[in-house]
Scaffold this motif. Structure first.
Motif, PDB file in Angstrom:
ATOM      1  N   LEU A 176      83.149  42.857 -25.880  1.00  0.00           N
ATOM      2  CA  LEU A 176      82.452  43.616 -26.938  1.00  0.00           C
ATOM      3  C   LEU A 176      83.383  43.883 -28.120  1.00  0.00           C
TER       4      LEU A 176
ATOM      5  N   SER B  43      76.324  41.380 -18.435  1.00  0.00           N
ATOM      6  CA  SER B  43      77.338  42.054 -19.248  1.00  0.00           C
ATOM      7  C   SER B  43      78.025  41.110 -20.230  1.00  0.00           C
TER       8      SER B  43
ATOM      9  N   PRO C 119      77.214  39.490 -23.480  1.00  0.00           N
ATOM     10  CA  PRO C 119      76.155  39.527 -24.492  1.00  0.00           C
ATOM     11  C   PRO C 119      76.229  38.327 -25.430  1.00  0.00           C
TER      12      PRO C 119
ATOM     13  N   ASP D 276      81.547  52.116 -22.573  1.00  0.00           N
ATOM     14  CA  ASP D 276      81.355  51.849 -24.000  1.00  0.00           C
ATOM     15  C   ASP D 276      80.649  53.047 -24.661  1.00  0.00           C
TER      16      ASP D 276
ATOM     17  N   LYS E 255      78.946  53.209 -27.178  1.00  0.00           N
ATOM     18  CA  LYS E 255      77.609  52.855 -27.667  1.00  0.00           C
ATOM     19  C   LYS E 255      76.644  52.553 -26.521  1.00  0.00           C
TER      20      LYS E 255
ATOM     21  N   ARG F 140      76.728  50.175 -24.226  1.00  0.00           N
ATOM     22  CA  ARG F 140      76.388  48.778 -23.966  1.00  0.00           C
ATOM     23  C   ARG F 140      76.924  48.264 -22.637  1.00  0.00           C
ATOM     24  N   ASN F 141      77.885  48.952 -22.063  1.00  0.00           N
ATOM     25  CA  ASN F 141      78.494  48.486 -20.811  1.00  0.00           C
ATOM     26  C   ASN F 141      79.176  49.670 -20.143  1.00  0.00           C
TER      27      ASN F 141
ATOM     28  N   GLY G 195      70.897  50.060 -21.693  1.00  0.00           N
ATOM     29  CA  GLY G 195      71.813  50.074 -22.828  1.00  0.00           C
ATOM     30  C   GLY G 195      72.732  48.884 -22.905  1.00  0.00           C
ATOM     31  N   GLY G 196      72.639  47.971 -21.933  1.00  0.00           N
ATOM     32  CA  GLY G 196      73.682  46.962 -21.824  1.00  0.00           C
ATOM     33  C   GLY G 196      73.504  45.743 -22.698  1.00  0.00           C
ATOM     34  N   SER G 197      73.229  45.909 -23.956  1.00  0.00           N
ATOM     35  CA  SER G 197      73.101  44.746 -24.816  1.00  0.00           C
ATOM     36  C   SER G 197      74.103  44.837 -25.966  1.00  0.00           C
ATOM     37  N   TYR G 198      74.337  43.697 -26.618  1.00  0.00           N
ATOM     38  CA  TYR G 198      75.306  43.694 -27.699  1.00  0.00           C
ATOM     39  C   TYR G 198      74.633  44.082 -29.003  1.00  0.00           C
ATOM     40  N   ASN G 199      75.165  45.092 -29.633  1.00  0.00           N
ATOM     41  CA  ASN G 199      74.633  45.504 -30.912  1.00  0.00           C
ATOM     42  C   ASN G 199      75.783  46.078 -31.718  1.00  0.00           C
TER      43      ASN G 199
END
Ligand code: UFG
Length: 351
Positions: A18, A40, A42, A174, A176, A178-179, A344-348
């Motif tokens: 990330l 995990s 992304p 993370d 945010k 995400r992970n 929440g586990g996506s890349y943004n």
């Protein structure tokens, strides 16, 4: 420039992916999914499912993608496990690193970042600096130290620079969302305490209260996984900018006892839970806290260096896992080819 991240579907590797993407790198992950998760990795990172110790595969991936930098996370990482399975630890952490190095040399890879550990040190009442003689007390620590030695020798013999990062106790998630630490069979203190707070375990044990420390409990230096991930981005840019090879501690230079950590978990979650005293665990050091001057001199500025922040982010992730029904009775958590990801586990990058 594309970098290859072995073990990039795991906890620390995943957070570093990330951070690399956030910093604008292109990333290929090589992971056998033995403990990592497909979700995990992304987009736009690409996952190749395979073994970091597969010489032909690594050579092919490096050549095809013109890779000049490798970040090597793939490893077995649990200190007590290494006493039960020393051969597995030496194979994965030492032998397969040798193969990876052979591939890197044959394909002319310029830069290598290696995940090492505070477990290469012996227990110390004072802050440990990188110059302190390594004297690992577990097969895990020895397997990582063997890999360090190989990397240094290879770096000296060939045109390859390295950054060896010695992690202290990594925790948190993370910021945010995400992970986060998602293994179903966690042994790490903060995750175990949070699982107990959430009722996933009836109680937790503290291993030993007779250490030669101020309150008798073992002392560690807990570092937020996002600050550690950023240390990797910094380390990589140093090497890519032509800096000399280095070995560097990754911690905050602040120690907390097991008892203090459990108290912070109770305070952050506002949940009381049962804690039992148990005998010392094999291989546990009394105290290990980083001297982090060298990493700070590289320009590293930690953003999440409050223990309560580390615990709060880890707690948010545990709640996310619970929401995604990844409770202990669900086999989907640690299924190697699970494609479900926690919400929440996506890349943004802009979240
Ligand atoms: N602990 C408990 N109860 C638990 C879990 C842990 O009392 O249920 C104690 C341990 O005995 C130890 C401390 O909490 O004293 C920290 O234990 P962890 O299992 O969280 O972490 P370790 O220190 O054993 O190991 C971690 C990483 C290693 C790394 C090391 C560096 O797993 O990869 O930190 O210090 F090398």
């Amino acid at each position: 420039m594309t970098c290859l991240v072995t073990g990039g579907a795991g906890y620390i590797g995943g957070h570093t992916v990330l951070a690399l993407l956030d910093a604008g790198h292109q990333v290929i992950v090589l992971d056998d999914l033995s403990t990592g998760f497909r979700w995990s990795v992304p987009d736009p990172a690409r996952l190749i499912v395979g073994d970091a110790g597969d010489l032909d595969l690594v050579c092919r991936v490096v050549r095809t993608n013109k890779i000049t930098s490798i970040l090597h996370f793939a490893a077995k990482t649990v200190v007590p496990d290494s006493f039960r399975d020393p051969l597995g630890y030496y194979l994965t952490n030492a032998v397969k690193t040798q193969t990876l190095l052979a591939a890197a040399v044959s394909e002319n890879v310029r830069n290598l970042i290696f995940s090492s550990t505070a477990a290469v040190y012996e227990s110390s009442e004072s802050l440990v600096s990188e110059d302190q003689k390594a004297d690992p007390e577990s097969p895990y620590g020895r397997s990582k130290y063997m890999a360090e030695c190989m990397i240094k020798d290879v770096g000296a013999a060939y045109n390859m620079r390295y950054g060896i990062l010695r992690y202290f106790n990594v925790a948190g998630a993370d910021p945010k969302g995400r992970n986060g630490q998602s293994t179903k069979t966690a042994t790490h203190l903060i995750k175990v305490a949070l699982e107990t707070a959430l009722g996933k375990r009836p109680c937790m044990e503290i291993f030993g209260n007779d250490y030669p420390t101020p309150d008798g409990f073992a002392v560690r230096d807990y570092i937020h996984v996002a600050d550690l991930a950023n240390a990797h981005v910094l380390a990589l840019s140093r090497l890519q900018g032509g800096a000399e090879s280095f070995t560097v501690n990754c911690g905050y230079s602040r120690g907390y006892s097991v008892r203090e950590v459990v108290d912070v978990v109770k305070a952050v979650t506002e949940i009381d839970f049962e804690v039992r005293l148990a005998p010392r665990r094999a291989g546990d050091l009394a105290s290990v806290v980083a001297n982090s001057d060298r990493l700070r001199s590289f320009g590293w500025r930690p953003r999440y260096d409050e223990l309560s922040t580390i615990v709060r982010h880890a707690y948010q992730w545990e709640l996310e896992l619970a929401r995604a029904s990844r409770l202990p009775d669900s086999d989907s958590v640690n299924t190697p080819d699970a494609t479900d990801r926690p919400v929440g586990g996506s890349y943004n990058r802009t979240m």
